[in-house]
Design an enzyme around this catalytic site. Sequence first.
Site, PDB file in Angstrom:
ATOM      1  CE1 TYR A 241     -64.006  -1.410 -38.006  1.00 25.36           C
ATOM      2  CE2 TYR A 241     -66.146  -2.290 -37.597  1.00 25.36           C
ATOM      3  CZ  TYR A 241     -65.291  -1.684 -37.106  1.00 25.36           C
ATOM      4  OH  TYR A 241     -65.171  -1.380 -36.113  1.00 25.36           O
TER       5      TYR A 241
ATOM      6  CE  LYS B  67     -63.737  -5.866 -35.704  1.00 21.68           C
ATOM      7  NZ  LYS B  67     -64.859  -5.697 -35.462  1.00 21.68           N
TER       8      LYS B  67
END
Length: 273
Positions: free
Chosen positions: A18, A22
């Site tokens: 995750y 990003k």
Amino acid sequence: MKDLGMKRATLYGWPNTYVFTKAMGEMLVETLKENMSVVIVRPTIVTSTYREPFPGWVEGVRTIDSFIVAYGKGKLTCLLADIKAVFDVIPADMVVNAIITAMVAHANQPCDNIIYHVGSSITNPIRYNNLKDYCFRYFKAKPWINKEGMSVKVGKVTVLDSMNSFQRYMFIRYLLPLKGLELANATFCQYVQGMYLDIRRKINIVMRLVDLYKPYLFFNGVFDNMNTQKLQIAARQGGVEMEYLFYFDPKMIDWEDYFMNIHIPGIVKYVFK
């Protein structure tokens, strides 16, 4: 693919895919933007809406909501965290308002890589101890009703402040009884199969949550939101209605009221199944 992604993320120093993706996204923007003006908005943990489109709206389980759901359903009896640490949260509608305000503020003012951290850890911090208290009080007063029509009773969670204490707790509370049930199950022709599967399921839930959030459970950092505060000041000076229309100042949030009357009820209404 999931295992490969985790391996690649940890190889480059990121705790999971995750945050890794990003970071990759920001790197890609930096590489390809050429002369384009770029503003980056980095929200912290995004929670249910504060006001719009209505209070408590949320889709799916997000970060801390995993703990709220597991606790409310009676599946979580321990909390592994630094109970005094700040966890940085911000309602979803405040993130949207910050994005819109940033876009308008820089529409005619070219900028290069201005970063707006949208969070609460500096201006209005909330701690894990508060979350624990809010969850206990809410579900004690309004227990969840399961599919069988039975109310689920909750108790105070056992706080574990280190991985060693967590491992001891899991061994004594779950792993040791599970091993005994496994032997009994084999001896008595699956007679205690239901109990065995129930305990194993609870272990899997706890272990999954710990594995997912382990990088953040003892994180004691806060996020500098100086640029975001400057954006708020500039917006007010420019005549933007910041109290009810384009609000994104976390200082306006009463966390007890938000969690007890907005966020947890929203989780129960839109997420619990």
